[in-house]
Design an enzyme around this catalytic site. Structure first.
Site, short mmCIF file in Angstrom:
data_model
loop_
_atom_site.label_atom_id
_atom_site.label_comp_id
_atom_site.label_asym_id
_atom_site.label_seq_id
_atom_site.Cartn_x
_atom_site.Cartn_y
_atom_site.Cartn_z
N HIS A 12 0.83 -1.21 0.00
CA HIS A 12 0.00 0.00 0.00
C HIS A 12 0.86 1.27 0.00
CE1 HIS A 12 -0.16 -0.45 4.70
NE2 HIS A 12 0.86 0.30 4.36
N HIS A 193 10.92 -3.72 4.75
CA HIS A 193 11.40 -2.38 4.43
C HIS A 193 11.74 -1.63 5.71
CE1 HIS A 193 7.07 -1.85 5.14
NE2 HIS A 193 7.14 -0.53 5.01
N GLU A 240 4.64 -4.67 9.34
CA GLU A 240 3.40 -4.62 8.57
C GLU A 240 2.97 -6.00 8.08
OE1 GLU A 240 3.44 -0.03 6.89
OE2 GLU A 240 3.67 -1.68 5.48
#
Length: 282
Positions: A12, A193, A240
């Site tokens: 996203h 990330h 996430e």
């Protein structure tokens, strides 16, 4: 009875919205990423789901660091996106599904999850980017969306095993809903990330691909990680993965992988895409 017919995992990244707004999908930087999405779009257009349950994390738009619920569930009829500073045009509101949302809220709270229940809720790129990836041109107004927001920004954050358990509770709640609805669950964010600090730009491709494999065939292996494990292995924002794990918990039956794509880096992120078909076990 409502049935979960499938699931999608997707990044996203906010830069995706900027790329789509400026028509950059076919440029060399973006093309390997966007080329993964047509099969998923075709499947969604064929199946025509009534409801999307979308796991995402809020990046400070609705829940800032002074008020950060562990789990939040939207029960509104409509959700608006506010400007996050990317300069993209104002986008249409997202259609909610309040009746199923309230059913899920009641069932999940009865099972011991202390949700923050939001009758008004602004949604950020974590929710709107996945919808626009699946229905380009912001043509998502026909499908109803239930936002499930997981804290992935401020410690203490829910552990993967708790996010998975939440997904299982939501899956049971959907299956107990008497109206005939076709439901698809989205798990968004990540994969590996890190956007800041000494390891900014860190991506662990090997771990990302392993996670995608395990998400399909042995999801409970992913619940053995702690958030600190994920930070070390997948970067500070690698937590996430919890949204993917929550999504996978909703799938109680047979899961079949129909499509996948992985590309990195995109905006300093390992971006994974999975389309999963879900068959209920009687």
């Amino acid at each position: 009875m409502a049935k979960i017919i499938g699931a999608v995992t997707t990044s996203h990244i906010p830069a995706i919205a900027n790329a789509m707004a400026n028509g950059l999908e076919e440029t060399p930087y973006w093309k390997p990423f966007f080329d993964g999405y047509p099969p998923v779009r075709d499947w969604l257009n064929e199946k025509q789901p009534d409801v999307i349950i979308l796991f995402y994390n809020d990046h400070g738009l609705e829940f800032f660091i002074d008020k950060k619920p562990t789990f939040a569930l939207g029960v509104a009829d409509e959700y608006h996106n506010a400007d996050e500073g990317w300069g993209i045009p104002t986008i249409p509101p997202v259609t909610g599904e309040s009746e199923l949302s309230w059913h899920i809220a009641n069932k999940v709270v009865d099972e011991g999850f202390d949700l923050t229940i939001c009758q008004e809720m602004r949604v950020d790129h974590g929710l709107t980017v996945p919808l626009n990836l699946m229905w380009p041109g912001h043509k998502y107004g026909h499908v109803k969306v239930i936002p499930v927001c997981i804290n992935c920004e401020q410690h203490p954050m829910p552990q993967p095993k708790r996010s998975y358990a939440l997904g299982q509770a939501i899956g049971r709640a959907v299956e107990s809903y008497p109206e005939d609805l076709k439901v698809v669950v989205f798990g968004t964010g990540g994969l590996s990330h890190q956007l800041d600090g000494e390891r900014a730009g860190f991506i662990n491709r090997e771990f990302d691909l392993k996670c995608m494999d395990q998400l399909v065939s042995e999801p409970e292996e992913l619940t053995k990680y702690s958030n600190l494990d994920l930070i070390e292995i997948a970067g500070a924002q690698g937590v996430e993965l919890n949204m993917w794990i929550g999504m996978r918990g909703c799938l109680t039956g047979k899961v079949t992988e129909l499509h996948r794509n992985y590309h990195g880096p995109i905006s300093n992120t390992g971006a994974g895409l999975l389309l999963l078909e879900h068959e209920h076990l009687d």
